[in-house]
Scaffold this active site. Structure first.
Site, PDB file in Angstrom:
ATOM      1  N   GLN A  65       0.840  -1.211   0.000  1.00  0.00           N
ATOM      2  CA  GLN A  65       0.000   0.000   0.000  1.00  0.00           C
ATOM      3  C   GLN A  65       0.873   1.260   0.000  1.00  0.00           C
ATOM      4  OE1 GLN A  65      -3.287  -0.231  -0.274  1.00  0.00           O
ATOM      5  NE2 GLN A  65      -3.826   1.908  -0.095  1.00  0.00           N
ATOM      6  N   ALA A  95      -6.170   4.879   0.058  1.00  0.00           N
ATOM      7  CA  ALA A  95      -6.062   5.066   1.501  1.00  0.00           C
ATOM      8  C   ALA A  95      -4.600   5.153   1.916  1.00  0.00           C
ATOM      9  CB  ALA A  95      -6.725   3.899   2.212  1.00  0.00           C
ATOM     10  N   SER A 100      -5.875   1.246   4.824  1.00  0.00           N
ATOM     11  CA  SER A 100      -6.621   0.706   3.688  1.00  0.00           C
ATOM     12  C   SER A 100      -7.375  -0.546   4.094  1.00  0.00           C
ATOM     13  CB  SER A 100      -5.668   0.352   2.550  1.00  0.00           C
ATOM     14  OG  SER A 100      -6.352  -0.430   1.585  1.00  0.00           O
ATOM     15  N   HIS A 102      -7.954  -2.846   2.241  1.00  0.00           N
ATOM     16  CA  HIS A 102      -7.287  -3.971   1.583  1.00  0.00           C
ATOM     17  C   HIS A 102      -6.274  -4.639   2.522  1.00  0.00           C
ATOM     18  CE1 HIS A 102      -9.107  -3.703  -2.370  1.00  0.00           C
ATOM     19  NE2 HIS A 102      -9.070  -2.389  -2.235  1.00  0.00           N
ATOM     20  N   ASP A 109     -11.508  -5.351  -4.954  1.00  0.00           N
ATOM     21  CA  ASP A 109     -11.794  -4.488  -6.095  1.00  0.00           C
ATOM     22  C   ASP A 109     -12.214  -5.396  -7.239  1.00  0.00           C
ATOM     23  OD1 ASP A 109     -11.104  -2.265  -4.651  1.00  0.00           O
ATOM     24  OD2 ASP A 109      -9.108  -2.066  -5.533  1.00  0.00           O
ATOM     25  N   GLU A 157     -16.739   4.716  -5.204  1.00  0.00           N
ATOM     26  CA  GLU A 157     -15.891   3.673  -5.798  1.00  0.00           C
ATOM     27  C   GLU A 157     -16.763   2.475  -6.167  1.00  0.00           C
ATOM     28  OE1 GLU A 157     -12.474   2.475  -3.559  1.00  0.00           O
ATOM     29  OE2 GLU A 157     -11.519   4.447  -3.705  1.00  0.00           O
ATOM     30  N   HIS A 160     -15.238  -1.163  -5.367  1.00  0.00           N
ATOM     31  CA  HIS A 160     -14.689  -1.608  -4.077  1.00  0.00           C
ATOM     32  C   HIS A 160     -15.790  -2.215  -3.199  1.00  0.00           C
ATOM     33  CE1 HIS A 160     -11.746  -1.168  -0.626  1.00  0.00           C
ATOM     34  NE2 HIS A 160     -12.890  -1.278   0.028  1.00  0.00           N
TER      35      HIS A 160
END
Ligand code: ZN
Length: 193
Positions: A65, A95, A100, A102, A109, A157, A160
């Protein structure tokens, strides 16, 4: 595992989260175990409805990230923004490292099958429409909806999706609220699902 965990720029991923995370593959990317199983079922049902969904991104380590964050700032600066403006612009779609979703393994995503990057118009595609109708029953929510930008702090988004568990996902989707609102209204009633 707290599937309703709130992660944003004010609430980073708690220390030790990655140590307890069990990862499993779904659609060619890694996710938290239960999230991966739910995503696999979702992909199967989409396919049986004639909808191909591509998993573009799953779990990302903090280091990864960080790399994305710096790359995006450099990209904005290369087209003429100064550093402050580049950080502000980057923060709209990415982020901060450590903040994030993720990094939790609970976020995906998604795109139309065969796409290799996120699509800002994904919600207008057959796959995007199928997801907005069906993701909830597999425990996923569209995490950053339109008209909620002032609450989530993130632009719309359409790609996401976030795993929260079936019951909360259906409630969130049906009532048209975002995760922050859900947590505010329902407190931790559904933490155990
Ligand atoms: Zn994402």
């Amino acid at each position: 595992m707290d599937y309703l965990i709130l992660i944003n720029k004010f609430e980073p991923i708690p220390p030790g989260w990655a140590d307890t995370l069990k990862l499993r593959e779904a659609g060619g990317k890694l996710f938290e175990e239960k999230t991966a199983l739910a995503l696999e079922k979702l992909l199967e049902e989409a396919e049986s409805d004639g909808i191909g969904i591509e998993v573009i991104s799953g779990y990302r380590s903090d280091d990864y990230q960080q790399m994305l964050w710096e790359k995006e700032i450099n990209r904005h600066m290369s087209i003429g923004l100064d550093y402050t403006a580049a950080v502000a612009e980057t923060g709209k779609t990415l982020a901060l490292p450590g903040c994030s979703e993720h990094g939790t393994g609970l976020a995906a995503d998604l795109g139309t099958y065969g796409s290799d990057d996120i699509d800002p118009n994904f919600h207008k595609t057959a796959a995007g429409k199928w997801l907005s109708r069906n993701a909830g029953k597999f425990g996923f929510i569209l995490r950053y909806p339109r008209m909620k930008e002032h609450i989530t702090g993130i632009d719309f988004e359409p790609w996401h999706y976030r795993y929260v568990g079936r019951r909360p996902a259906e409630l969130i989707t049906e009532s048209g609220i975002c995760l922050e609102e859900f947590l505010h209204f329902y407190s931790n009633k559904y933490t155990l699902c």
